[in-house]
Design an enzyme around this catalytic site. Structure first.
Site, PDB file in Angstrom:
ATOM      1  CE1 TYR A  70      -6.260   3.695  10.662  1.00 53.40           C
ATOM      2  CE2 TYR A  70      -7.709   5.533   9.884  1.00 53.40           C
ATOM      3  CZ  TYR A  70      -6.703   4.628   9.721  1.00 53.40           C
ATOM      4  OH  TYR A  70      -5.719   4.983   8.549  1.00 53.40           O
TER       5      TYR A  70
ATOM      6  N   GLY B  71       0.969  -1.144  -0.003  1.00 50.53           N
ATOM      7  CA  GLY B  71      -0.139   0.025  -0.058  1.00 50.53           C
ATOM      8  C   GLY B  71       0.946   1.128  -0.192  1.00 50.53           C
TER       9      GLY B  71
ATOM     10  N   GLY C 167       0.002   0.326  10.633  1.00 52.83           N
ATOM     11  CA  GLY C 167      -1.329   0.655  11.362  1.00 52.83           C
ATOM     12  C   GLY C 167      -2.362  -0.541  10.912  1.00 52.83           C
TER      13      GLY C 167
ATOM     14  CG  ASP D 253       4.031  -7.026  16.928  1.00 56.55           C
ATOM     15  OD1 ASP D 253       3.417  -6.146  16.678  1.00 56.55           O
ATOM     16  OD2 ASP D 253       3.594  -8.167  17.589  1.00 56.55           O
TER      17      ASP D 253
END
Length: 243
Positions: free
Chosen positions: A149, A22, A86, A57
């Site tokens: 979020y 992405g 995220g 992580d």
């Protein structure tokens, strides 16, 4: 006073968390294309072929520290940090569990804190450093079903400004890029009617391209942006203007 143009033109060590897909991948590719040494993080599975990567992580302090030690021993100290990793767990507030809320904050906000804190150790030794947090227009506008979020992305703005107050005099900048609706695999799967509704709310009349987000990040990490600190750049086609 530090000269913003005095930074070395040599390739820098750039760390992009969540840089395997992405927007994060596009950011990593853009820095790589300009000659920087780019390392991305991946949480599970094998690293993408042909790129430098470390397993990390961001919800674990131990994992973050181990990743930085590997980077520092292999490529040198991180000079530019792009905190992009995220997750989402969208649901309406009345249905959102406490774990839905805290787990998103632990990755998106506390995870960004963990990597920023660890990167700062190297920045202070180098007497320079750049942090770019990848937030979201949702962090300033809000969105239904995204209380977790939106909170995590809004928190990045406060954190960047606190870091600026603490470390601005040390030639460390901390800025935020807040993308709006960007063309990704996720938005490509939206139903046509939903896409049309989103388009109608964007003054530009289109979704953004990941490369446009990457350009903003690159600029904030460039020598020319040495006096830009604690700011938020929205790459959203005007969706959140005035906020």
């Amino acid at each position: 006073m530090a000269d913003a143009t005095s930074e070395s033109a040599e390739p820098r060590v750039v760390l992009v968390t969540g840089g395997n897909r992405g927007i994060g991948k596009c950011i990593a590719d853009a820095f790589r294309a300009q000659g920087d040494r780019v390392i991305i993080t991946h949480r599970t599975g094998d690293a993408p072929q042909g790129v430098d990567a470390v397993r990390c992580d961001v919800s674990s302090t131990e994992s973050v520290d181990a990743a930085f030690k590997e980077i520092e021993s292999t490529w040198g100290p991180v000079e530019v940090l792009v905190a992009n990793a995220g997750v989402t767990k969208d649901t309406l507030l009345m249905r959102m569990t406490e774990d839905d809320f805290t787990s998103v904050l632990d990755t998106n906000l506390v995870g960004a804190f963990r990597v920023a804190k660890r990167a700062t150790k190297g920045f202070l030794k180098l007497k320079r450093g750049r942090i770019v947090f990848i937030s979201s227009v949702v962090g300033v506008m809000g969105a239904p079903g995204q209380a977790n979020y939106a909170s995590s992305k809004a928190g990045l703005i406060g954190m960047a400004r606190a870091i600026t107050r603490e470390l601005g005099a040390r030639n460390v900048t901390a800025n935020v890029v807040a993308p709006g609706y960007i063309t990704t695999d996720m938005t490509a799967e939206l139903p046509e009617d939903v896409t049309a509704d989103y388009m109608a709310s964007i003054p530009a009349g289109r979704f953004g391209d990941p490369a446009e987000v990457a350009s903003a990040v690159q600029w904030l990490a460039s020598p020319g942006a040495g006096y830009v600190n604690g700011t938020v750049i929205r790459v959203d086609g005007g969706l959140g203007m005035g906020l």
